[in-house]
Design a protein around this motif. Structure first.
Motif, PDB file in Angstrom:
ATOM      1  N   ASP A  22       0.705  -1.081  -0.016  1.00  0.00           N
ATOM      2  CA  ASP A  22       0.027  -0.074   0.013  1.00  0.00           C
ATOM      3  C   ASP A  22       0.804   1.437   0.097  1.00  0.00           C
ATOM      4  OD1 ASP A  22      -2.384   1.314   0.086  1.00  0.00           O
ATOM      5  OD2 ASP A  22      -2.686   1.549   2.202  1.00  0.00           O
ATOM      6  N   TRP A  40      -9.366   0.227  -4.379  1.00  0.00           N
ATOM      7  CA  TRP A  40      -8.414  -0.070  -3.404  1.00  0.00           C
ATOM      8  C   TRP A  40      -9.330  -0.451  -2.036  1.00  0.00           C
ATOM      9  CZ3 TRP A  40      -4.102  -2.425  -3.076  1.00  0.00           C
ATOM     10  CH2 TRP A  40      -3.266  -2.233  -3.958  1.00  0.00           C
ATOM     11  N   THR A  41     -10.609   0.326  -1.748  1.00  0.00           N
ATOM     12  CA  THR A  41     -11.647   0.042  -0.816  1.00  0.00           C
ATOM     13  C   THR A  41     -12.165  -1.523  -0.973  1.00  0.00           C
ATOM     14  OG1 THR A  41     -12.140   2.462  -0.517  1.00  0.00           O
ATOM     15  CG2 THR A  41     -13.771   0.537   0.270  1.00  0.00           C
ATOM     16  N   TRP A  44      -9.357  -4.043  -0.034  1.00  0.00           N
ATOM     17  CA  TRP A  44      -9.344  -4.299   1.387  1.00  0.00           C
ATOM     18  C   TRP A  44     -10.384  -5.002   1.980  1.00  0.00           C
ATOM     19  CZ3 TRP A  44      -4.744  -4.351   3.382  1.00  0.00           C
ATOM     20  CH2 TRP A  44      -3.885  -3.228   3.120  1.00  0.00           C
ATOM     21  N   PHE A 234      -7.582  -4.933   9.857  1.00  0.00           N
ATOM     22  CA  PHE A 234      -8.336  -4.708   8.535  1.00  0.00           C
ATOM     23  C   PHE A 234      -9.235  -3.531   8.203  1.00  0.00           C
ATOM     24  CE2 PHE A 234      -7.197  -9.453   8.007  1.00  0.00           C
ATOM     25  CZ  PHE A 234      -6.857  -9.193   6.776  1.00  0.00           C
ATOM     26  N   GLY A 238      -7.879   0.109   5.430  1.00  0.00           N
ATOM     27  CA  GLY A 238      -8.652   0.430   4.389  1.00  0.00           C
ATOM     28  C   GLY A 238      -9.061   1.781   4.775  1.00  0.00           C
TER      29      GLY A 238
END
Length: 323
Positions: A22, A40-41, A44, A234, A238
């Motif tokens: 990332d 990218w959301t 994740w 996690f 994100g």
């Protein structure tokens, strides 16, 4: 779950690798587009779901339910935290191309701080079972305070620097402008901090306050430190992309604080019932399936009513466009 030291080390190594990837992708300062943030959301969220699937394969249904309940709760609390991040970015006038770097370092600091809180919480719980009474009472008080803040429109207030941040600024001094992504510069023969470092410290230190309600909340859903840590990790990892994805929607989530207060109050009651049960009092306990369903339902209803209320405000607003 009976997690061995090897699994712990492999999990931490995998998370560090994901953070490195990332960081590598977002290392160059740039304005983050909605498309990039959305992609990218999704990545994740998918990774979190795959991890949850792995928990199910190796641990069974109970820890899987605990992971997803904790993940969804922490993610929801993180969305509420984004309101404060927006205020911090505005307070320090962070250029848009540097905001993703600030958030990345802030999230890394948050991960380290959360790990320390989680370790401390696990040690306290294993030694003093009565701490669940404190956690439960604290969450109910936090839920009440959250409702009061929502009524006052607390998210619309300006960000006030905490005493620790002010002390650091006074001790080292702060440059009068941003110098790219540099954290320290020489100014008038003295080494001083840049505003970039100050805003990173602001976000990192603010997360300590966020952890005061999020850590007891997730311990109300599971006592497994491994699940607590991974659900937090996690949820946080994100957060940077989520900031850019829903930044414009935050003002529309007008009922989010009410939904979170209901969730925190619910978990607080769950903790108190668990504490009574541990003390030998015969009271019903709230299971994970019900908890997970309740949390999802509250968030769904809150999101729906928020967007509906925001839509009505737009319709009721006077038309100021030129004739």
């Amino acid at each position: 779950m009976n997690v061995s030291l090897t699994v712990w080390l492999l999990t931490v190594a995998a998370l560090c690798a994901l953070v490195a990837v990332d960081f590598f992708i977002g290392r160059k300062p740039h304005d983050v587009s909605v498309k990039e943030a959305g992609t990218w959301t999704i990545v994740w969220v998918v990774l979190a779901c795959l991890f949850g699937l792995g928990v199910f394969v190796f641990g069974g249904g109970k820890p899987t339910g605990e992971f997803f309940a904790g993940y969804i709760t922490e993610k929801s609390l993180s969305v509420d935290n984004l309101f404060v991040f927006v205020l911090i970015m505005g307070k320090f006038a962070v250029p848009s191309q540097y905001q993703q770097r600030v958030l990345m370092v802030g999230v890394l600091m948050a991960l380290v701080l959360r790990a320390l809180f989680i370790a401390a919480g696990a040690a306290i719980i294993s030694t003093f079972s009565w701490v669940f009474y404190l956690f439960g009472a604290f969450l109910i008080w936090t839920a009440w305070k959250l409702i009061q803040d929502a009524k006052k429109g607390a998210h619309e207030e300006e960000y006030d620097e905490n005493k620790l941040l002010k002390a650091v600024e006074k001790r080292f001094g702060v440059a009068d402008r941003y110098h790219g992504t540099k954290l320290w510069i020489e100014q008038n023969g003295k080494r001083v901090m840049t505003p970039m470092l100050v805003v990173m410290l602001a976000i990192g230190s603010t997360d300590v306050l966020f952890a005061l309600d999020s850590i007891p909340a997730i311990y109300g859903l599971t006592e497994d430190p491994y699940i607590v840590f991974t659900a937090n990790a996690f949820a946080l990892m994100g957060l940077r992309q989520l900031y850019f994805l829903i930044g414009g929607l935050l003002k529309k989530l007008v009922h989010l604080s009410y939904g979170l207060s209901i969730i925190l109050g619910f978990i607080g009651v769950k903790l108190l019932l668990h504490a009574l049960h541990e003390s030998g009092v015969h009271v019903p306990e709230i299971g994970i399936p019900f908890s997970l369903g309740f949390i999802v339902l509250v968030l769904a209803v809150t999101t729906f009513t928020s967007l509906r209320a925001a839509g009505r405000q737009v319709e009721a607003a006077p038309d100021t466009s030129p004739m």
